[in-house]
Scaffold this motif. Structure first.
Motif, mmCIF file in Angstrom:
data_model
loop_
_atom_site.group_PDB
_atom_site.id
_atom_site.type_symbol
_atom_site.label_atom_id
_atom_site.label_comp_id
_atom_site.label_asym_id
_atom_site.label_seq_id
_atom_site.Cartn_x
_atom_site.Cartn_y
_atom_site.Cartn_z
ATOM 1 N N SER A 259 0.828 -1.220 0.000
ATOM 2 C CA SER A 259 0.000 0.000 0.000
ATOM 3 C C SER A 259 0.856 1.261 0.000
ATOM 4 O O SER A 259 0.501 2.273 -0.623
ATOM 5 C CB SER A 259 -0.931 0.006 1.211
ATOM 6 O OG SER A 259 -0.190 -0.070 2.422
ATOM 7 N N SER A 260 2.019 1.207 0.681
ATOM 8 C CA SER A 260 2.922 2.357 0.712
ATOM 9 C C SER A 260 3.505 2.630 -0.675
ATOM 10 O O SER A 260 3.641 3.792 -1.086
ATOM 11 C CB SER A 260 4.049 2.104 1.719
ATOM 12 O OG SER A 260 5.098 3.036 1.574
ATOM 13 N N ASP A 263 0.853 4.157 -2.906
ATOM 14 C CA ASP A 263 0.681 5.590 -2.608
ATOM 15 C C ASP A 263 1.796 6.420 -3.242
ATOM 16 O O ASP A 263 1.542 7.514 -3.776
ATOM 17 C CB ASP A 263 0.690 5.815 -1.090
ATOM 18 C CG ASP A 263 -0.562 5.281 -0.411
ATOM 19 O OD1 ASP A 263 -1.554 5.018 -1.121
ATOM 20 O OD2 ASP A 263 -0.533 5.091 0.828
#
Length: 334
Positions: A259-260, A263
């Motif tokens: 998810s990082s 992003d």
């Protein structure tokens, strides 16, 4: 406090290991050395279940061992050795084969797949009994933990069955091991065929990242990896297998959450994403490649290290083998 035993190994089946081996095995082994009394081997006896050129087999065995060490599997912290240098592997395999049912050996899916592919006349008895040798590998060292991929889970179950059967017939002898199944981050797919597991036997090598490849070759393969037409960096294994595979690799090597990474590349194209991944892979591979090639420049020293570790492995193996011979009723030399 005595550490629990761990056993694992890989075949010397190629000049270079690939990124799936690195993420799925070597990175995990490296992290397990402090918590376990670890035995890691190059399983060259398994490699000869299919035709091999003798000189090439010796070369690939050394190259595989060098990559273990270069990736952080340290002979001073683990017992790292070549399987054939410890004869107890083959001795125990024969004894275990005498308590293995023909039917249960026939049900091993890897054997069924390969025998169907090559035909019965081209399939060796060694390939048929491969899982029994694998059981001997594990039980020889009383291993409690066996890090494996999903494709080897069935073999560990056979190992557990044989350990329990032997213990029931002859008295408590073997530790019954537990598989340590590698997680999703260990499942790496071909960069050009992202629905197929990355493999050295792929029809094209364009989608396989090898540890010992020239760094420029690796970088080009990453930049040419298959993605899709959406242009959005997000994980969706079913709909976006190519991008999802690249995200898995990125996360595994960087230690970041997927998810990082999503992003970070939100609103940016696949070109930027691939450049970032390329830099992560090159930073990880470059020192490993350099160290492995350095080790291979002095094969005499590498052989010495492996021999010393084989002595350590033999000492541990002999304890188990002596107990097995005693319980089975074999008369050992005094």
């Amino acid at each position: 406090m005595t550490k629990p035993r761990l056993f694992s190994g890989m075949q010397p089946s190629a000049d270079s290991l690939q990124i799936g081996n690195y993420i799925g095995a070597l990175m995990q082994w490296r992290g397990m050395q402090d918590d376990y009394d670890a035995f890691f081997t190059v399983v060259d006896l398994h490699a000869i279940t299919v035709p091999q050129d003798p000189a090439r087999l010796r070369e690939k065995t050394r190259r595989t061992a060098a990559q273990y060490i270069a990736a952080g599997v340290e002979p001073s912290r683990s017992t790292l050795y070549v399987q054939s240098q410890v004869p107890a592997h083959a001795e125990l395999a024969w004894i275990l084969s005498t308590i293995t049912g023909f039917g249960e050996a026939s049900r091993m899916t890897q054997f069924k797949d390969k025998s169907q592919r090559y035909g019965s006349d081209q399939t060796s008895v060694g390939l048929f009994t491969y899982p029994v040798l694998m059981a001997a590998d594990i039980l020889l060292f009383q291993a409690e933990a066996v890090p494996v991929g999903d494709d080897q889970k069935q073999h560990v179950e056979l190992t557990r069955n044989l350990a329990e059967r032997f213990n029931s017939r002859f008295g408590e002898t073997f530790t019954v091991p537990k598989p340590v199944i590698q997680g999703e981050t260990a499942r790496i797919y071909d960069l050009q065929e992202p629905t197929a597991k990355m493999s050295k036997s792929a029809d094209s090598q364009a989608g396989v990242l090898y540890l010992l490849d020239d760094i420029n070759v690796t970088a080009k393969k990453v930049m040419r990896a298959v993605t899709d037409s959406e242009g959005v960096v997000r994980y969706d294994r079913a709909e976006k297998p190519g991008v999802s595979n690249l995200l898995t690799i990125y996360a595994a090597l960087s230690g970041r959450e997927i998810s990082s990474i999503e992003d970070e590349y939100a609103g940016r194209g696949y070109g930027d994403f691939k450049k970032g991944l390329r830099d992560v892979i090159v930073a990880e591979f470059e020192p490993v490649r350099a160290r492995a090639l350095e080790l291979l420049e002095d094969t005499a020293e590498l052989d010495r290290v492996l021999s010393a570790n084989a002595d350590r492995a033999s000492e541990a193996a002999e304890e188990t083998l002596s107990a097995v011979y005693e319980r089975v009723g074999l008369l050992r030399r005094g």
